[in-house]
Motif scaffolding. Structure first.
Motif, mmCIF file in Angstrom:
data_model
loop_
_atom_site.group_PDB
_atom_site.id
_atom_site.type_symbol
_atom_site.label_atom_id
_atom_site.label_comp_id
_atom_site.label_asym_id
_atom_site.label_seq_id
_atom_site.Cartn_x
_atom_site.Cartn_y
_atom_site.Cartn_z
ATOM 1 N N THR A 27 -39.098 -5.924 -10.124
ATOM 2 C CA THR A 27 -40.507 -5.581 -9.917
ATOM 3 C C THR A 27 -41.185 -5.639 -11.283
ATOM 4 O OG1 THR A 27 -40.303 -3.196 -10.350
ATOM 5 C CG2 THR A 27 -39.793 -3.941 -8.122
ATOM 6 N N ASN A 28 -42.481 -5.613 -11.280
ATOM 7 C CA ASN A 28 -43.235 -5.449 -12.536
ATOM 8 C C ASN A 28 -44.514 -4.701 -12.191
ATOM 9 O OD1 ASN A 28 -45.354 -7.328 -11.855
ATOM 10 N ND2 ASN A 28 -44.006 -9.027 -12.402
ATOM 11 N N SER A 56 -34.900 -3.800 -11.046
ATOM 12 C CA SER A 56 -35.617 -3.636 -12.308
ATOM 13 C C SER A 56 -36.966 -2.962 -12.094
ATOM 14 C CB SER A 56 -35.866 -4.998 -12.973
ATOM 15 O OG SER A 56 -34.669 -5.583 -13.409
ATOM 16 N N ALA A 57 -37.226 -1.912 -12.872
ATOM 17 C CA ALA A 57 -38.531 -1.230 -12.863
ATOM 18 C C ALA A 57 -39.002 -1.144 -14.310
ATOM 19 C CB ALA A 57 -38.399 0.157 -12.259
ATOM 20 N N GLU A 58 -40.258 -1.504 -14.519
ATOM 21 C CA GLU A 58 -40.749 -1.682 -15.899
ATOM 22 C C GLU A 58 -41.370 -0.403 -16.470
ATOM 23 O OE1 GLU A 58 -42.291 -5.493 -16.292
ATOM 24 O OE2 GLU A 58 -43.159 -5.201 -18.276
ATOM 25 N N ILE A 81 -30.544 1.356 -11.025
ATOM 26 C CA ILE A 81 -31.788 1.023 -11.722
ATOM 27 C C ILE A 81 -31.513 0.261 -13.029
ATOM 28 C CG2 ILE A 81 -32.090 3.009 -13.274
ATOM 29 C CD1 ILE A 81 -34.853 1.997 -10.981
ATOM 30 N N VAL A 82 -32.397 -0.698 -13.311
ATOM 31 C CA VAL A 82 -32.406 -1.404 -14.596
ATOM 32 C C VAL A 82 -33.812 -1.215 -15.148
ATOM 33 C CG1 VAL A 82 -32.259 -3.675 -15.704
ATOM 34 C CG2 VAL A 82 -30.724 -3.126 -13.813
ATOM 35 N N VAL A 83 -33.925 -0.832 -16.411
ATOM 36 C CA VAL A 83 -35.261 -0.604 -16.974
ATOM 37 C C VAL A 83 -35.733 -1.896 -17.645
ATOM 38 C CG1 VAL A 83 -36.686 0.842 -18.449
ATOM 39 C CG2 VAL A 83 -34.644 1.812 -17.373
#
Ligand code: E4P
Length: 215
Positions: A27-28, A56-58, A81-83
């Motif tokens: 996501t972005n 992915s969350a930004e 989660i991946v940052v």
């Protein structure tokens, strides 16, 4: 090459998950804003609950200290989660700190081999070269993917390359040929990847022929 879905739309994620080939989601903030969630954390958690792979969350801040603090918080939202951290100076500083804490980072908005190399040296789990945006600016986005893959291989860097900003199925073909570990694709492109008019014509003809003798 694995396929991630590039969206924050829950319906699309649920539909794509049924196909059994989606390994993760990216996501972005722009994709998130399209869904206008009341609560960012709840929206990310929902995506994480649908897809067991990396999501992915930004981060939504630019200063290194604030970024580190926010990334630490985001990293607790779900086990998968991946940052996502942008390939800026402050992003690089944050990535170096967070990777040492075993927080998975997707070093995003990469438009050069140098940015990707620095992200890998900082310990990012993924780097995301933005192919479509480079093409839009008159460059060869997929050549960057290939260059990053080659350099990471040469120096045995474990960071995985996500071909991002994918605009059409041919980008997926080129990403696979370039050796990208992952392509993150919009839902529309995923549908275009499976669809072929000759398959549809073939299915119709097979069924029509079979119905002709099965009465
Ligand atoms: C990747 O992680 C990004 O979310 C995405 O691929 C950006 O694509 P765009 O250039 O189509 O916005």
């Amino acid at each position: 090459m694995r396929i991630f879905l590039d969206t924050a739309n829950v319906d699309q994620i649920k539909q794509a998950a049924k196909l059994g080939i989606i390994s993760g989601v990216t996501t972005n903030p722009s994709l998130m804003s399209k869904e206008a969630p009341a609560d960012y954390e709840a929206a990310v958690k929902e995506v994480c609950s649908i897809i067991p792979g990396p999501v992915s969350a930004e981060v939504l801040v630019e200063e290194a200290g604030a970024m580190i603090e926010q990334a630490r918080r985001i990293s607790t939202w779900a086990p998968n989660i991946v940052v996502k951290i942008p390939a800026t100076t402050t992003g690089l500083e944050a990535t170096s700190v967070l990777a040492k804490e075993n927080i998975k980072i997707n070093f995003t908005l990469c438009f050069s081999l140098n940015q990707a190399l620095l992200g890998a040296l900082a310990g990012a789990t993924y780097v995301s070269p933005f192919v479509g945006r480079l093409d839009d600016a008159g460059h060869d986005g997929m050549q960057l993917v290939k260059d990053i893959v080659d350099v990471f291989k040469h120096y045995q860097l474990p960071t995985q390359v996500i071909a991002a900003s994918i605009r059409h199925p041919q980008h997926c073909v080129a990403a696979a040929k370039a050796g990208a570990h992952i392509a993150t694709v919009p839902y529309k492109v995923l549908m275009q990847m499976i669809h072929h008019p000759l398959t549809d014509i073939g299915v119709t003809r097979f069924l029509t022929d079979w119905q002709g003798v099965s009465r």
